[in-house]
Structures are given as C-alpha cells and as structure tokens.
Design a protein around this motif. Structure first.
Motif, mmCIF file in Angstrom:
data_model
loop_
_atom_site.group_PDB
_atom_site.id
_atom_site.type_symbol
_atom_site.label_atom_id
_atom_site.label_comp_id
_atom_site.label_asym_id
_atom_site.label_seq_id
_atom_site.Cartn_x
_atom_site.Cartn_y
_atom_site.Cartn_z
ATOM 1 N N HIS A 276 0.820 -1.217 0.000
ATOM 2 C CA HIS A 276 0.000 0.000 0.000
ATOM 3 C C HIS A 276 0.853 1.266 0.000
ATOM 4 O O HIS A 276 0.423 2.293 -0.503
ATOM 5 C CB HIS A 276 -0.963 -0.019 1.181
ATOM 6 N N ASP A 277 2.070 1.175 0.574
ATOM 7 C CA ASP A 277 2.973 2.339 0.541
ATOM 8 C C ASP A 277 3.265 2.734 -0.898
ATOM 9 O O ASP A 277 3.414 3.898 -1.222
ATOM 10 C CB ASP A 277 4.316 1.998 1.209
ATOM 11 N N ARG A 278 3.380 1.720 -1.763
ATOM 12 C CA ARG A 278 3.798 1.982 -3.141
ATOM 13 C C ARG A 278 2.613 2.254 -4.063
ATOM 14 O O ARG A 278 2.787 2.727 -5.168
ATOM 15 C CB ARG A 278 4.557 0.760 -3.699
ATOM 16 N N PRO B 115 15.720 13.164 16.371
ATOM 17 C CA PRO B 115 15.336 14.124 15.338
ATOM 18 C C PRO B 115 14.328 13.529 14.360
ATOM 19 O O PRO B 115 14.183 12.314 14.285
ATOM 20 C CB PRO B 115 16.654 14.427 14.621
ATOM 21 N N SER B 116 13.686 14.411 13.615
ATOM 22 C CA SER B 116 12.711 13.958 12.619
ATOM 23 C C SER B 116 13.386 13.045 11.596
ATOM 24 O O SER B 116 14.501 13.303 11.156
ATOM 25 C CB SER B 116 12.140 15.198 11.934
ATOM 26 N N GLY B 117 12.712 11.961 11.261
ATOM 27 C CA GLY B 117 13.254 11.038 10.256
ATOM 28 C C GLY B 117 14.283 10.083 10.811
ATOM 29 O O GLY B 117 14.913 9.333 10.057
ATOM 30 N N SER B 118 14.457 10.065 12.150
ATOM 31 C CA SER B 118 15.503 9.203 12.701
ATOM 32 C C SER B 118 15.048 7.749 12.813
ATOM 33 O O SER B 118 15.841 6.870 13.106
ATOM 34 C CB SER B 118 15.946 9.729 14.072
ATOM 35 N N GLY B 119 13.738 7.493 12.611
ATOM 36 C CA GLY B 119 13.281 6.101 12.602
ATOM 37 C C GLY B 119 12.380 5.719 13.765
ATOM 38 O O GLY B 119 12.133 4.538 13.990
ATOM 39 N N LYS B 120 11.856 6.719 14.474
ATOM 40 C CA LYS B 120 11.038 6.425 15.670
ATOM 41 C C LYS B 120 9.775 5.647 15.300
ATOM 42 O O LYS B 120 9.457 4.619 15.891
ATOM 43 C CB LYS B 120 10.655 7.740 16.380
ATOM 44 N N SER B 121 9.041 6.174 14.296
ATOM 45 C CA SER B 121 7.789 5.491 13.909
ATOM 46 C C SER B 121 8.074 4.124 13.315
ATOM 47 O O SER B 121 7.253 3.207 13.417
ATOM 48 C CB SER B 121 7.016 6.324 12.888
ATOM 49 N N THR B 122 9.237 3.995 12.698
ATOM 50 C CA THR B 122 9.586 2.706 12.101
ATOM 51 C C THR B 122 9.740 1.646 13.187
ATOM 52 O O THR B 122 9.329 0.495 13.012
ATOM 53 C CB THR B 122 10.877 2.850 11.272
ATOM 54 N N VAL B 123 10.330 2.035 14.326
ATOM 55 C CA VAL B 123 10.465 1.090 15.445
ATOM 56 C C VAL B 123 9.079 0.599 15.841
ATOM 57 O O VAL B 123 8.837 -0.605 15.997
ATOM 58 C CB VAL B 123 11.173 1.783 16.639
HETATM 59 P P1 ATP Z 1 9.177 11.937 12.496
HETATM 60 O O1 ATP Z 1 9.603 12.361 13.826
HETATM 61 O O2 ATP Z 1 9.360 13.006 11.478
HETATM 62 O O3 ATP Z 1 7.823 11.309 12.455
HETATM 63 P P2 ATP Z 1 10.502 9.388 12.589
HETATM 64 O O4 ATP Z 1 11.685 9.480 13.466
HETATM 65 O O5 ATP Z 1 9.283 8.776 13.149
HETATM 66 O O6 ATP Z 1 10.179 10.809 11.969
HETATM 67 P P3 ATP Z 1 10.256 7.456 10.484
HETATM 68 O O7 ATP Z 1 8.871 7.874 10.123
HETATM 69 O O8 ATP Z 1 10.424 6.188 11.194
HETATM 70 O O9 ATP Z 1 10.977 8.618 11.293
HETATM 71 O O10 ATP Z 1 11.093 7.443 9.135
HETATM 72 C C1 ATP Z 1 12.432 7.013 9.070
HETATM 73 C C2 ATP Z 1 12.879 7.045 7.614
HETATM 74 O O11 ATP Z 1 12.137 6.112 6.864
HETATM 75 C C3 ATP Z 1 12.693 8.380 6.935
HETATM 76 O O12 ATP Z 1 13.834 8.617 6.147
HETATM 77 C C4 ATP Z 1 11.498 8.196 6.048
HETATM 78 O O13 ATP Z 1 11.631 8.934 4.868
HETATM 79 C C5 ATP Z 1 11.526 6.717 5.743
HETATM 80 N N1 ATP Z 1 10.160 6.186 5.644
HETATM 81 C C6 ATP Z 1 9.188 6.278 6.562
HETATM 82 N N2 ATP Z 1 8.083 5.626 6.168
HETATM 83 C C7 ATP Z 1 8.356 5.121 4.948
HETATM 84 C C8 ATP Z 1 7.627 4.328 4.009
HETATM 85 N N3 ATP Z 1 6.371 3.949 4.254
HETATM 86 N N4 ATP Z 1 8.226 3.994 2.849
HETATM 87 C C9 ATP Z 1 9.490 4.369 2.595
HETATM 88 N N5 ATP Z 1 10.241 5.100 3.440
HETATM 89 C C10 ATP Z 1 9.693 5.475 4.610
#
Ligand code: ATP
Length: 611
Positions: free
Chosen positions: A120-122, A382-390
């Motif tokens: 769905h991301d793509r 920081p923003s984009g550091s990967g928090k939501s990914t965890v």
């Molecule tokens: P923020 O504080 O801005 O929400 P974050 O620390 O939660 O950021 P993430 O959302 O985990 O960061 O994103 C980490 C990296 O993964 C970023 O470089 C982002 O561009 C990339 N990313 C996030 N979601 C996707 C996705 N669905 N598909 C591809 N890349 C992604």
C-alpha cells in the motif's frame, strides 16, 4: 484469462444451464419464425403442397383457410415462446453477472486488506478504487449483457447457416463469399481496439486518483488556495481521457460501416441470382423470401458480434486489471505453523534489527533494546531518525531485514499476525474516525464490546462528557461527512478505542502534537490512565513528555545513540542533552509530563520547565 473467467462462472453453472436452455429455445423460435409466411405465400396463395412435416401433422387434406389459421396461430405461439425464453435468459444472465461482480469485489477487497503495508505504501489508492468499481462493472456488464448477445448471436448464426445450407447451399456460399474479408478485418482491428481500451481505462483511473487525492486533501487545497490548480489538473487528465476514448471510438466505429457494406454486397448477390431463378421458374418467390429473411437475420447477429468486440475488449482489460491486483503477492511471509499468542505479559525486545523500506536503504541499523512488561519506554530523536519505524516493526507492519523483534520471547514472524496485533493498541498523531456512530468508532478496538465497556472506556479517556453533549450522544455519526470533532476530541476517542482493547502493549506516536493546552491536558489524563500497567512506547517530540519514562531511547539516523533515564541522559551531554537545550530555548516555559499511576489530578498532570 479464459481459465480465470471460467473459474468465476463455475459456481453459477445451474443458472447457466437455464440460460443456455432458454437461449436454445429462443434461437429455435427465431429459426421457425419465417415459416408461417412461407406457408401462406406458397401453400395458401399458390396452392403448392405444404411442407411434409406439416402435412404429416395436420393431414394431407387440410383446407387452405385452416392452413392460414394454423400459420397465424403459429406466428403468435412462436413470438410468445420466444418472448418467454428471452425473459428467462435475460434475467438469469444478469443475475450471473451481478454475482460474479459481487465475488470479484469481495476477493479484490479482501486481497487488498491482506496485502502488507509495503504494497500500500507503493500503490496509489485511485486505481485500486477504479478497479473495484469500473473494472468490475465492465466485467459485470459483459457477463450480464454481452455474453447473452454473443451466445444468442453465435447460436443464431450457426442455426441460420445450417438451415440455409439445407435450403440452398449454392446461395449460401454466394452470400458467405464476403465473410473471409470481414474476418480478416475484424481480427486486425481487435488488437488496436484492445490497446485503445487499455489506454482509456488507465486514464479513467488517473481521474479517480486526482479526485480522490484532491478531495481527500481538501483542507490543504483550500489552505493553499490551490482549487484552480486542482481543477486544471483534472481538466488536463479529463481531456486526455476524452482523446483516448474518442480514438478508441473511432477505431471501433470503422467496424460498423465495413460490415454493413460487405453485407449489402452479399445480399445483392443473392437477390440477383435468386430473382433470375424465380423468373426462370426454378424457384418459388416464397423460397427466395425465406432465404433472404434468413440472410438478413444472419448478418444482423454478425454485425452485432462485431460490435460486441468492444465489450469483449473492455471486459478483458477489466479482468486483466483485476488479475493484476489479485496476483500482487506482497503478503508478509507466514510461518509454517504460526503460534497463537494467548496471554501476553508485554516484554518487547529488538535484537540487532536492521530494516529498510527499500531493502537496499536501511533506515534502522542494528537496533537492540528490551522493554520489560509494564515499562514505559520513551523514543525520541530528530525527525526522520526512525522512531515510527520502530513502532511499525513491533506490530509487524514490516519484517526486519536482519535481526528479530520479539514479544514475550516469540519472534513476531512465528506468531499469527492477528494474535500479535490483538495484543497491541495504538494512539497515533491523528485518530482516523470512520463514518459511523461514536460507539462503533470506539468499539473498533474490540468489536464485541458491550455498551457499558464502551462508556467505561470513554470515561477513562476523558471523552464521556463531550460525547454526551453531542447531538445524539454515543449514536452521533462522526468521521467524514459526520459531526465534526476537534483534534483533542478525536484523540480522546482514539484513546478510548485503544483503552477498550485492553492490550498489554501500547504504542503512542506523538498523540498530543498540535493540541491546545486544555485539550492536551485532557488527552494526557486519558493517556496516563491508558498506559497504566502496560508496556508503553511513547514517541514524543517534547522530550519533557517522556522524562518519567523507565528508559529513553535516543535515535539518530536509524541508530540508538543513547539510552537511559532522563536524568542520566541530561547529565551525559550527548544528543539528548543537545536536543533538550534546543527545546529549552524554543519551547514554552512549561511542558506536560506523562506520568502513570493514580487518577486524574496533579500527579499525572505535572508540568515542568523543559530543562
Ligand atoms: P518523524 O519524527 O518526522 O515522524 P521518525 O523518526 O518517526 O520521523 P520514520 O517515520 O520512522 O521517522 O522514518 C524514518 C525514515 O524512513 C525516513 O527517512 C522516512 O523517509 C523513511 N520512511 C518512513 N516511512 C516510509 C515508508 N512507508 N516507505 C518508505 N520510506 C519510509
């Protein structure tokens, strides 16, 4: 494609048997329909002997007037039987078409729900919506109407040809002399029509995408006053769609005139030869009329078969697009014998996890940590550091490239996704509400929740009072097109939804960002109660929010660069201390702290100076 189509039709074979029987009867009646006229012309007017089958049925001495009565009666009976057959076949073919469309919608939507987030991301949503609606409708139209036409037309053509050959095979060959030309022409056009139809469908789904995106982001469009730009975007695509559709129409329209001209040549040839034979006395006028009537009826179905090539192309392209979705295999791999998590204490561990949304570009590098049951873990960086990914990896929205994520010691790849996610609750930055009553939106976290449970969850989430004040209380329709709610109210519904789930693991991804002070206070109160006794991951922008966390993970560019309690990290002088210093300068004097335990009140509503 044919196998796929047959598989779709298979469950409905009893209806198809009815359809085919009715069609056969209808075709037989159509074949019989010129005979009363022939009998009147030849045996009533001219006193020639009647056809032997009729003579056998009525007796050789039947009077001419009696024969006329039989012919008139037969005309009515033939028409009635034909009408009944056509009614039955039309109804049952439409019903087969409708049920096939129903099955396709179910399987496409079900498949889309099963596909992983990375699919769905793509994927753009527009083309998928367009597949579920327009492509399936094209298949349904085809199955409901075109199939009927094609079968009737083909049966008629075969029947007519058989009778015509029996009547006069020479004339039949004369009449058919033009058909090879027609065949070659239709075959060559087929590929062009298919490509043009494919193009039209692609453009139509682009239009759905634009509308869906533009209306979905209507607030942004309005905020940036880009209504005119959106209109132009649609106009450009709409024009392209018109061009493509007109091109397809132009190509298709060639077929009609060519068929008509060739038919005229065939008919003229038969008329010319036949009239000469009637004049020479070697053939009756009645036989020529019957032959010409058959010929007229033969070319009618041939013309309509040529026309239905359009529906065939549309249905084929529709099926092609449906197949493309059904064939997408982006599901998370399933363990051979996945374990069902029954009871979960809430221990969460990452072991050397490396993950990238694109396999070649990791966004998390060698992340390891362990959260004991009931602990609160702050995730900052920081923003984009990967928090939501965890957070996404804990719920197995994606699988790590290397390393493993464990819940209560189980690798999340070894447990069923349903049981894993059943033990996790989320409160996200923005709570998505469905167009449904408030109670149903809360019960989304636990569909079998009782009314009392829903109210209790709403009370704990500080949502009960505002819900009661809504026009229909818990029955008020919210979500898109429903009663609008403020950001804070939505978040509190989100908390109630998470609360009712009673999940041992809780993930909060910046749940209070963008709220005003009063909403934030209420939301924090809800969150504090929600997180009690649960393993809680709090992704926070304000560092002070998580200062009471048992452990804070500091992420930078996908790596855990520091970990510890607030006091330890603040004293260490690393990234956390830097971020803290920046926030102290830029943020309001006081920031709310998420502290668990106790009821509403000062304890979990502590406000501190950021440093
Ligand atoms: P923020 O504080 O801005 O929400 P974050 O620390 O939660 O950021 P993430 O959302 O985990 O960061 O994103 C980490 C990296 O993964 C970023 O470089 C982002 O561009 C990339 N990313 C996030 N979601 C996707 C996705 N669905 N598909 C591809 N890349 C992604």
């Amino acid at each position: 494609m044919l196998v796929f189509a047959l598989r779709l039709v298979r469950p409905y074979w009893p209806r198809l048997v009815i359809v085919v029987t009715a069609m056969l009867i209808g075709t037989a009646m159509s074949l019989a329909s010129p005979w009363p006229l022939k009998i009147v012309l030849d045996s009533v007017f001219d006193a020639r002997p009647m056809p032997s089958a009729l003579a056998w049925a009525l007796g050789p001495n039947t009077s001419r007037m009696a024969l006329l009565n039989v012919a008139a009666g037969a005309t009515v009976v033939i028409a009635l039987v034909q009408a009944l057959a056509s009614y039955v076949s039309a109804y049952f073919t439409v019903s087969v078409g409708q049920w096939i469309a129903h099955d396709l919608r179910q399987s496409v939507y079900g498949h889309l729900q099963r596909l992983s987030l990375s699919y769905h991301d793509r994927q753009q949503t527009g083309p998928l919506i367009s597949t579920i609606t327009d492509d399936i409708n094209a298949v349904q139209d085809f199955a409901s109407t075109a199939v009927l036409d094609i079968v009737i037309d083909s049966l008629t053509v075969v029947g007519m040809l058989a009778v015509m050959f029996t009547l006069n095979w020479r004339f039949t060959l004369v009449a058919l002399a033009v058909t090879p030309l027609l065949g070659v022409f239709a075959y060559r056009l087929r590929a062009v029509i298919r490509q043009a139809t494919r193009d039209v469908r692609r453009r139509q789904s682009e239009i759905v995408s634009i509308v869906q995106e533009g209306l979905g982001a209507i607030r942004v469009v309005k905020a940036f006053a880009q209504g005119a730009f959106e209109r132009q975007r649609l106009e450009a695509k709409s024009r392209e769609s018109v061009d493509a559709a007109l091109y397809a129409r132009r190509v298709r329209s060639l077929l009609g005139p060519v068929v008509t001209s060739l038919v005229a040549v065939g008919t003229a040839a038969v008329l010319w030869f036949g009239a000469r034979q009637v004049v020479a006395g070697t053939m009756t006028a009645g036989s020529l009329v019957v032959f010409l009537t058959y010929l007229g009826r033969l070319f009618g179905p041939v013309q309509s078969l040529a026309r239905t090539s359009t529906n065939v192309a549309q249905a084929a392209i529709g099926l092609e697009r449906v197949r493309a979705v059904l064939d997408a295999d982006a599901r998370l791999p399933r363990a051979a014998q996945p374990h069902r998590l029954e009871h979960v204490d809430g221990r969460v561990e990452f072991e050397h996890v490396t993950f990238g949304y694109d396999p070649g570009r990791p966004v998390l590098h060698d992340v390891s940590f362990a959260a004991a049951p009931g602990e609160m873990i702050g995730v900052v960086g920081p923003s984009g550091s990967g928090k939501s990914t965890v957070a996404a990896l804990i719920a197995r929205f994606y699988d790590p490239g290397e390393g493993s994520v464990r819940v209560d010691g189980w690798d999340v790849r070894q447990v069923t996704i349903r049981s894993l996610r059943g033990h996790i609750a989320f409160v996200l930055q923005e709570t998505q509400l469905f167009h449904a009553p408030v109670w149903q939106n809360i019960a989304y976290g636990k569909p079998d929740a009782t009314r009392d449970e829903i109210v209790a969850a709403a009370e704990l989430a500080q949502a009960h009072d505002f819900i009661e004040a809504l026009p229909d209380g818990y029955d008020t329709i919210v979500g898109q097109g429903g009663v609008p709610l403020s950001g804070g109210q939505r978040q509190r519904l989100g908390i109630a939804r998470a609360m009712i789930r009673e999940a041992p693991i809780l993930i909060m991804d910046e749940p209070t960002s963008g709220l005003d002070a009063e909403s934030e206070r209420l939301v924090f109160e809800g969150l504090a109660r929600l997180s009690e006794g649960r393993t809680t991951f709090v992704i926070a922008h304000h560092l002070a929010t998580v200062r009471d966390a048992d452990c804070i993970l500091v992420l930078d560019a996908g790596r855990i660069v520091e970990r510890g309690t607030h006091d330890e990290l603040a004293a260490r002088g690393g990234l956390y201390a830097d971020l803290l210093a920046t926030q102290t300068r830029t943020e309001p004097a006081e920031v709310r702290v998420l502290t668990r335990g106790g009821s509403a009140g000062d304890q979990n509503q502590r406000r501190v100076r950021p440093q």
